[in-house]
Motif scaffolding. Structure first.
Motif, mmCIF file in Angstrom:
data_model
loop_
_atom_site.group_PDB
_atom_site.id
_atom_site.type_symbol
_atom_site.label_atom_id
_atom_site.label_comp_id
_atom_site.label_asym_id
_atom_site.label_seq_id
_atom_site.Cartn_x
_atom_site.Cartn_y
_atom_site.Cartn_z
ATOM 1 N N CYS A 105 8.143 25.440 36.592
ATOM 2 C CA CYS A 105 8.681 24.461 37.544
ATOM 3 C C CYS A 105 8.147 24.760 38.951
ATOM 4 O O CYS A 105 8.128 25.903 39.395
ATOM 5 N N ASP A 106 7.733 23.700 39.641
ATOM 6 C CA ASP A 106 7.179 23.829 41.004
ATOM 7 C C ASP A 106 8.339 23.873 42.013
ATOM 8 O O ASP A 106 8.668 22.884 42.665
ATOM 9 N N PHE A 107 8.936 25.077 42.157
ATOM 10 C CA PHE A 107 10.091 25.212 43.043
ATOM 11 C C PHE A 107 9.709 24.984 44.509
ATOM 12 O O PHE A 107 10.524 24.502 45.307
ATOM 13 N N HIS A 108 8.482 25.327 44.870
ATOM 14 C CA HIS A 108 8.068 25.173 46.267
ATOM 15 C C HIS A 108 8.082 23.703 46.682
ATOM 16 O O HIS A 108 8.539 23.350 47.779
ATOM 17 N N ASP A 144 11.497 30.387 44.436
ATOM 18 C CA ASP A 144 10.035 30.432 44.427
ATOM 19 C C ASP A 144 9.505 31.799 44.871
ATOM 20 O O ASP A 144 8.321 32.068 44.723
ATOM 21 N N GLY A 145 10.396 32.619 45.425
ATOM 22 C CA GLY A 145 9.982 33.950 45.865
ATOM 23 C C GLY A 145 9.322 33.968 47.234
ATOM 24 O O GLY A 145 8.677 34.948 47.606
ATOM 25 N N ASP A 146 9.473 32.890 48.001
ATOM 26 C CA ASP A 146 8.856 32.800 49.324
ATOM 27 C C ASP A 146 9.884 33.245 50.366
ATOM 28 O O ASP A 146 10.694 32.448 50.857
ATOM 29 N N THR A 147 9.852 34.528 50.740
ATOM 30 C CA THR A 147 10.852 35.089 51.655
ATOM 31 C C THR A 147 10.779 34.449 53.038
ATOM 32 O O THR A 147 11.806 34.108 53.632
ATOM 33 N N LEU A 148 9.564 34.276 53.565
ATOM 34 C CA LEU A 148 9.412 33.716 54.910
ATOM 35 C C LEU A 148 9.966 32.293 54.968
ATOM 36 O O LEU A 148 10.716 31.952 55.892
ATOM 37 N N ALA A 149 9.597 31.462 53.984
ATOM 38 C CA ALA A 149 10.089 30.084 53.966
ATOM 39 C C ALA A 149 11.606 30.047 53.793
ATOM 40 O O ALA A 149 12.288 29.180 54.341
ATOM 41 N N THR A 150 12.158 30.996 53.026
ATOM 42 C CA THR A 150 13.612 31.057 52.833
ATOM 43 C C THR A 150 14.315 31.315 54.158
ATOM 44 O O THR A 150 15.324 30.673 54.489
ATOM 45 N N ILE A 151 13.795 32.242 54.949
ATOM 46 C CA ILE A 151 14.417 32.547 56.247
ATOM 47 C C ILE A 151 14.275 31.362 57.200
ATOM 48 O O ILE A 151 15.204 31.027 57.935
ATOM 49 N N LYS A 152 13.119 30.711 57.162
ATOM 50 C CA LYS A 152 12.934 29.537 58.014
ATOM 51 C C LYS A 152 13.947 28.448 57.666
ATOM 52 O O LYS A 152 14.516 27.799 58.553
ATOM 53 N N ALA A 153 14.145 28.224 56.359
ATOM 54 C CA ALA A 153 15.123 27.212 55.930
ATOM 55 C C ALA A 153 16.518 27.604 56.392
ATOM 56 O O ALA A 153 17.315 26.752 56.822
#
Length: 556
Positions: A105-108, A144-153
């Motif tokens: 699944c394309d979580f990003h 998705d495992g994207d730590t930077l994008a998670t913090i931005k959100a």
């Protein structure tokens, strides 16, 4: 019978091969539009047929990720077109198409979709819905495992909290986001995350804490050059910094910040800040001036917000209309599918019948083959004769074609000449129209009672002559800014143009002689000449007083 089966097999094989070719082409098209989206392409109405075809195709032939991407891209097109309701519906369908239980699944992309939904809700002042979408974006970035994008959100929760006026929640979110950015070693984003803390601290009177965050923001955000000026964007910070200087009593530094805000387009806040500066200094003329400018800017801002509301209502109307059109298209699509199915099976039956006829035809042809061989020689002679006739016909056709091409070229040349003539006429007409418009503006300008009164009082010398007062100069500037906006923008846009320079340029435009300029400005001819030279150098780089008028004439 075996011939019929053979024909049907060939037909089905061709259909499958065509389907495979179409599938690859549609995937390439989906990838191309997706790349355009990632490159921040501004989509227009011209993209609608493309994204509609992607949605129609992948809804029937795509996997979950492809279906989701097709609906998301359609939403992006409507988003850029300003059709928010349709864009939201497309985004919602895109999230419904996703299969979050699958490993591939394309979580990003799901997270990005919820981010786009949050932007739309923010635009329409729906903070509760925006918060829900923001939480979903954060959830899927984490999956998705994207730590930077998670913090931005997570940091973007500040926006709905702002709309809900929950300053405590805003402060907690900014501090927590800063902490998380620091944990992953990103000090730049950690500094950017606390930008709104400065305004919050100033509003509650905590000057020392505001200064603490200002120092961090200027030192670590990467948004400032070596001179301490903002590189690009975020110019509202100058207003906050000006408020800080006012709070500590440094009104001159505050004025500099507010003037920087004005230069960079933060009009309403800039005028508001300057009003407070001169209010603190008790300078009544400047208080009145910037109070009026602030009120005007505030009115413009209010008008813009109202226009946005009208646009949103229009978008809702267009959405309802488009829903009706979509329903009609669905009915047409259903009817077309039924027609295609009928034609498909009818075609198979027809091909089967043709196969049967072909089999009988081949049997008859076998019995007639011997008779045809006898006639072959005569047929060869006939063919040779026909070939000769065809060569002659080709030569004649080529001759006729060359003649027709020459005639068409002649017509095209004539049309080009006529087009050139029309262009010249249009140019003359445009020049005449511009002249009429200029004369009309000139007439309207000099028909204003204040302008007539100003000229009658100050253009010619008379007994009892008294120079114009400050309020009359300010009013004259306002009339110029309304009726000659291009001219006024030219003479006020450069740094270094003083009030005296601007007033001399306006008097030149009104045809004042140099002697009357000196009387109106309470000075002498030498100073007028020097000021004209300075203005000409600032505006055009020429160290000449006499050339100023000629340089300004194109803006009259």
């Amino acid at each position: 019978m075996k011939y019929i089966i053979h024909i049907i097999s060939v037909f089905l094989l061709a259909t499958v091969l065509a389907s495979c070719t179409d599938n690859e082409a549609m995937r390439q098209r989906l990838s191309y539009v997706s790349q355009c989206n990632r490159a921040d392409t501004v989509f227009t109405e011209a993209w609608l047929p493309t994204v509609d075809s992607l949605v129609n195709y992948f809804d029937h032939h795509g996997n979950a990720n492809e279906k989701m991407m097709a609906h998301y891209l359609k939403g992006r097109v409507h988003h850029d077109m300003g059709e928010s309701p349709i864009a939201l519906e497309c985004y919602q369908k895109a999230t419904e198409m996703a299969d979050t239980t699958r490993n591939d699944c394309d979580f990003h992309t799901i997270a990005a979709i919820y981010g786009q939904m949050a932007d739309l809700f923010d635009m329409h002042y729906l903070p509760e819905d925006e918060m829900k979408a923001q939480l979903m974006a954060e959830h899927f970035f984490r999956k998705d495992g994207d730590t930077l994008a998670t913090i931005k959100a997570y940091e973007l929760r500040v926006k709905p909290y702002f709309l809900m006026n929950k300053k405590d929640s805003m402060e907690h979110t900014m501090l927590e986001a800063r902490k998380r950015f620091i944990e992953i070693g990103n000090s730049k984003m950690a500094a950017q995350a606390i930008y709104s803390m400065i305004s919050i601290c100033l509003d509650r009177g905590d000057i020392n804490e505001a200064k603490h965050w200002m120092d961090i923001y200027e030192r670590e955000s990467g948004n400032f050059d070596e001179k301490g000026d903002l590189i690009e964007g975020g110019y509202y910070y100058y207003y906050d910094k000006g408020k800080y200087f006012l709070a500590i009593g440094e009104s001159d530094s505050a004025r500099g910040c507010f003037e920087k805000a004005l230069v960079r387009g933060i009009i309403e806040s800039g005028y508001k800040g300057l009003f407070y500066v001169y209010k603190q200094k008790h300078i009544s003329d400047s208080i009145a001036k910037y109070a009026e400018l602030y009120a005007t800017a505030n009115d413009s801002s209010y008008l813009y917000v109202n226009q946005e509301k009208v646009h949103q209502i229009s978008a809702m109307y267009n959405y309802t209309r488009n829903k009706e059109i979509a329903s009609q298209k669905e009915r047409e699509t259903s009817e077309l599918e039924s027609f295609i199915i009928i034609m498909f099976f009818g075609g198979i039956a027809f091909l089967s019948f043709l196969g049967y006829l072909f089999h009988g035809y081949r049997a008859k042809q076998a019995t007639r083959l011997n008779h045809l061989q006898v006639k072959m020689k005569s047929l060869e002679d006939i063919i040779e004769e026909k070939e000769r006739e065809m060569r002659l016909a080709d030569e004649q056709a080529k001759t006729n074609l060359d003649k027709e091409i020459k005639e068409k070229q002649s017509i095209l040349d004539s049309a080009n000449k006529e087009l050139s003539s029309l262009k010249r006429q249009m140019t003359k007409l445009q020049e005449k129209t511009d002249r009429i418009l200029h004369d009309r503006l000139e007439e309207e300008f000099y028909s204003i009672g204040f302008v007539e009164e100003f000229e009658s009082k100050y253009r010619e010398y008379h007994r009892g002559y008294v120079s114009p007062k400050t309020r009359e100069w300010l009013r004259l500037e306002k009339v110029f800014s309304i009726h000659f906006p291009t001219f006024y923008q030219k003479i006020t846009s450069k740094d270094g143009m003083t009030k005296e320079h601007v007033r001399i340029c306006m008097l030149i435009r009104m045809g004042f002689k140099e002697k009357m300029m000196a009387l109106a400005l309470k000075t002498d001819g030498k100073r007028i000449d020097r000021a004209k030279r300075q203005a000409n150098k600032i505006l055009y780089g020429e160290d000449s007083a006499s050339g100023l008028k000629n340089n300004l004439i194109p803006f009259f």
